[in-house]
Design a protein around this motif. Structure first.
Motif, PDB file in Angstrom:
ATOM      1  N   ASN A  60       0.865  -1.189   0.000  1.00 22.69           N
ATOM      2  CA  ASN A  60       0.000   0.000   0.000  1.00 22.69           C
ATOM      3  C   ASN A  60       0.895   1.231   0.000  1.00 22.69           C
ATOM      4  O   ASN A  60       1.710   1.419   0.905  1.00 22.69           O
ATOM      5  CB  ASN A  60      -0.909  -0.006   1.239  1.00 22.69           C
ATOM      6  CG  ASN A  60      -1.816   1.213   1.297  1.00 22.69           C
ATOM      7  OD1 ASN A  60      -1.365   2.360   1.250  1.00 22.69           O
ATOM      8  ND2 ASN A  60      -3.120   0.982   1.388  1.00 22.69           N
ATOM      9  N   ILE A  61       0.731   2.081  -1.001  1.00 23.73           N
ATOM     10  CA  ILE A  61       1.693   3.172  -1.189  1.00 23.73           C
ATOM     11  C   ILE A  61       1.605   4.204  -0.068  1.00 23.73           C
ATOM     12  O   ILE A  61       2.594   4.838   0.289  1.00 23.73           O
ATOM     13  CB  ILE A  61       1.504   3.793  -2.596  1.00 23.73           C
ATOM     14  CG1 ILE A  61       2.793   4.484  -3.066  1.00 23.73           C
ATOM     15  CG2 ILE A  61       0.321   4.736  -2.641  1.00 23.73           C
ATOM     16  CD1 ILE A  61       2.943   4.501  -4.571  1.00 23.73           C
ATOM     17  N   ILE A  62       0.427   4.349   0.564  1.00 24.99           N
ATOM     18  CA  ILE A  62       0.285   5.338   1.647  1.00 24.99           C
ATOM     19  C   ILE A  62       1.003   4.882   2.911  1.00 24.99           C
ATOM     20  O   ILE A  62       1.765   5.643   3.520  1.00 24.99           O
ATOM     21  CB  ILE A  62      -1.218   5.610   1.926  1.00 24.99           C
ATOM     22  CG1 ILE A  62      -1.857   6.227   0.672  1.00 24.99           C
ATOM     23  CG2 ILE A  62      -1.384   6.554   3.125  1.00 24.99           C
ATOM     24  CD1 ILE A  62      -3.365   6.311   0.734  1.00 24.99           C
ATOM     25  N   THR A  63       0.791   3.621   3.299  1.00 25.06           N
ATOM     26  CA  THR A  63       1.494   3.134   4.505  1.00 25.06           C
ATOM     27  C   THR A  63       3.001   3.112   4.244  1.00 25.06           C
ATOM     28  O   THR A  63       3.789   3.431   5.138  1.00 25.06           O
ATOM     29  CB  THR A  63       1.004   1.729   4.915  1.00 25.06           C
ATOM     30  OG1 THR A  63       1.336   0.784   3.875  1.00 25.06           O
ATOM     31  CG2 THR A  63      -0.479   1.693   5.163  1.00 25.06           C
ATOM     32  N   GLY A  67       5.988   5.087   6.307  1.00 20.47           N
ATOM     33  CA  GLY A  67       7.188   4.415   6.809  1.00 20.47           C
ATOM     34  C   GLY A  67       8.458   5.057   6.269  1.00 20.47           C
ATOM     35  O   GLY A  67       9.451   5.213   6.986  1.00 20.47           O
ATOM     36  N   THR A  68       8.423   5.468   4.998  1.00 22.95           N
ATOM     37  CA  THR A  68       9.596   6.085   4.377  1.00 22.95           C
ATOM     38  C   THR A  68       9.927   7.419   5.040  1.00 22.95           C
ATOM     39  O   THR A  68      11.099   7.705   5.328  1.00 22.95           O
ATOM     40  CB  THR A  68       9.343   6.316   2.868  1.00 22.95           C
ATOM     41  OG1 THR A  68       8.965   5.074   2.275  1.00 22.95           O
ATOM     42  CG2 THR A  68      10.586   6.837   2.176  1.00 22.95           C
ATOM     43  N   THR A  95      -0.226   3.472  10.346  1.00 23.60           N
ATOM     44  CA  THR A  95      -0.958   4.161   9.272  1.00 23.60           C
ATOM     45  C   THR A  95      -2.018   3.251   8.675  1.00 23.60           C
ATOM     46  O   THR A  95      -3.143   3.689   8.375  1.00 23.60           O
ATOM     47  CB  THR A  95       0.025   4.619   8.171  1.00 23.60           C
ATOM     48  OG1 THR A  95       1.088   5.337   8.778  1.00 23.60           O
ATOM     49  CG2 THR A  95      -0.677   5.504   7.152  1.00 23.60           C
ATOM     50  N   GLY A  96      -1.678   1.986   8.537  1.00 24.91           N
ATOM     51  CA  GLY A  96      -2.614   1.026   7.973  1.00 24.91           C
ATOM     52  C   GLY A  96      -3.883   0.870   8.789  1.00 24.91           C
ATOM     53  O   GLY A  96      -4.957   0.575   8.257  1.00 24.91           O
ATOM     54  N   LEU A  97      -3.788   1.099  10.107  1.00 33.07           N
ATOM     55  CA  LEU A  97      -4.968   0.978  10.976  1.00 33.07           C
ATOM     56  C   LEU A  97      -6.015   2.039  10.661  1.00 33.07           C
ATOM     57  O   LEU A  97      -7.194   1.870  10.939  1.00 33.07           O
ATOM     58  CB  LEU A  97      -4.548   1.108  12.459  1.00 33.07           C
ATOM     59  CG  LEU A  97      -3.602   0.033  12.990  1.00 33.07           C
ATOM     60  CD1 LEU A  97      -3.270   0.322  14.452  1.00 33.07           C
ATOM     61  CD2 LEU A  97      -4.188  -1.353  12.851  1.00 33.07           C
TER      62      LEU A  97
ATOM     63  N   SER B 157       2.222  -8.678   8.572  1.00 36.96           N
ATOM     64  CA  SER B 157       3.212  -9.174   7.615  1.00 36.96           C
ATOM     65  C   SER B 157       3.503  -8.148   6.524  1.00 36.96           C
ATOM     66  O   SER B 157       4.635  -8.026   6.073  1.00 36.96           O
ATOM     67  CB  SER B 157       2.756 -10.503   7.008  1.00 36.96           C
ATOM     68  OG  SER B 157       1.529 -10.350   6.346  1.00 36.96           O
ATOM     69  N   SER B 158       2.477  -7.381   6.111  1.00 36.04           N
ATOM     70  CA  SER B 158       2.736  -6.396   5.061  1.00 36.04           C
ATOM     71  C   SER B 158       3.598  -5.252   5.589  1.00 36.04           C
ATOM     72  O   SER B 158       4.495  -4.779   4.895  1.00 36.04           O
ATOM     73  CB  SER B 158       1.429  -5.865   4.483  1.00 36.04           C
ATOM     74  OG  SER B 158       0.681  -5.215   5.468  1.00 36.04           O
ATOM     75  N   ALA B 159       3.363  -4.810   6.836  1.00 36.19           N
ATOM     76  CA  ALA B 159       4.165  -3.720   7.393  1.00 36.19           C
ATOM     77  C   ALA B 159       5.622  -4.144   7.574  1.00 36.19           C
ATOM     78  O   ALA B 159       6.533  -3.318   7.556  1.00 36.19           O
ATOM     79  CB  ALA B 159       3.581  -3.247   8.724  1.00 36.19           C
ATOM     80  N   MET B 160       5.856  -5.457   7.724  1.00 34.04           N
ATOM     81  CA  MET B 160       7.231  -5.934   7.882  1.00 34.04           C
ATOM     82  C   MET B 160       8.028  -5.831   6.582  1.00 34.04           C
ATOM     83  O   MET B 160       9.253  -5.903   6.589  1.00 34.04           O
ATOM     84  CB  MET B 160       7.234  -7.387   8.372  1.00 34.04           C
ATOM     85  CG  MET B 160       6.901  -7.514   9.863  1.00 34.04           C
ATOM     86  SD  MET B 160       6.402  -9.198  10.270  1.00 34.04           S
ATOM     87  CE  MET B 160       7.971  -9.868  10.795  1.00 34.04           C
TER      88      MET B 160
END
Lengths: 99, 232
Positions: A60-63, A67-68, A95-97, B157-160
């Motif tokens: 997902n480009i936003i999450t 992170g970046t 962010t994903g939450l 797992s995706s955040a990792m």
């Protein structure tokens, strides 16, 4: 064809690509250009591997962008590798939450 | 000797943690491609590389030829040759040929990155410690992913997936901040890499990294040649 053969070929090529230059490149390099090139190559390789791949690393480009940004900020201030790496992952997760 | 080994192992901990998450994904992928968890684990133990293994498993699953396997592995992994040459310039005198043959097995992007950031010459013990830590993370992650991959929530797992890239940034940003020539190298490599990703899309990602890196480092070497002490 047997899977063992595939795996043997894969592992053999991967090992030779690493071991031949590492083992037989014993001499110190004299050329100033080549020494400079080798000095810059780690930074160039890591940068090319990271950008733009990092933006697709979480699916997902936003999450990934969140992170970046965290990784860039934290590494700018010289925090340890593991702190930067795990904070980037935590930022992407949090962010994903909200998405 | 023992001190170097444990120092290397300690420096390898972030690598091992990053590998644990990435190889977990590889384990899932390998099982989905029809390999057994044991086969997936053996592949990880023998290759210790991410992109090459993922491509290799795809070739096995598709019943590709051995020539294809060789060419794909060469293209994706040839960057290790550049890294090996670079590291060969900063090896300690203890690095005899048997040590070189053994330690070369463990030249990965991350081990290379951490090793080349060291000020002192590299000893075999230091590299072995780091390789062992990385190996354990990589192999155990593969086994876990192959055996139990579907159990972890996707959000975790995706955040990792970003862990290793975060580590790469932590390696390149501080020197880029201090040294203008490194900043230019990093920016040039990123721009060329972006060009390949969005415009010259026919080029495989492994090959794109090679061309981007060689071009950027070559430009930097021509414009900003380093003084003797910097390149040691």
């Amino acid at each position: 064809m047997s899977i063992a053969l595939y795996i043997g070929v894969m592992a053999g090529v991967t090992y030779l690509v690493r071991s031949v230059p590492f083992t037989f490149f014993g001499k110190k390099i004299k050329s100033r250009f080549f020494r400079s090139f080798l000095y810059y190559i780690p930074y160039a390789v890591l940068s090319a591997m990271t950008i733009p791949a990092i933006f697709y690393s979480t699916g997902n480009i936003i999450t990934a962008a969140a992170g970046t940004v965290v990784a860039l900020l934290f590494s700018y201030f010289g925090l340890p590798l593991i702190v930067v790496a795990l904070s980037a992952s935590a930022a992407a997760f949090i962010t994903g939450l909200f998405l | 000797m023992a001190k170097d080994f444990s120092k290397g192992a300690l420096h390898g901990v972030p690598i091992a943690l990053g590998y644990l998450s990435v190889s977990f994904g590889f384990g899932i992928q390998a099982v989905r491609a029809g390999l057994s968890p044991l086969t997936a684990t053996i592949i990880s133990a023998l290759n210790l590389t991410s992109a090459g293994q993922a491509a290799g498993v795809n070739i096995i699953a598709a019943g590709g030829t051995l020539i294809e396997m060789i060419l794909v592995q060469l293209t994706i992994n040839i960057r290790y040759s550049l890294m090996a040459i670079s590291l060969s310039q900063k090896l300690d005198g203890k690095f005899s040929m048997p040590h070189r043959l053994a330690a070369s097995y463990g030249i990965t992007d991350e081990i290379f990155a951490v090793c080349s950031a060291q000020k002192e010459p590299l000893t075999p013990a230091y590299m072995y410690g780091m390789i062992l830590a990385a190996f354990m993370g990589w192999v155990s992650g593969t086994a876990l992913g192959a055996a139990a991959g579907e159990l972890l929530p996707y959000s975790v797992s995706s955040a990792m997936g970003i862990v290793l890239y975060g580590m790469f940034l932590a390696i390149i940003i501080p020197p880029a901040r201090k040294q203008f020539s490194v900043l230019i190298t990093v920016a040039a490599a990123a721009l060329i890499s972006i060009f390949f990703r969005y415009i010259l899309t026919a080029v495989s990602s492994g090959f794109a990294v090679i061309v981007s890196a060689i071009t950027a480092a070559g430009l930097a070497a021509a414009v900003f040649p380093v003084k003797e002490e910097e390149s040691e």
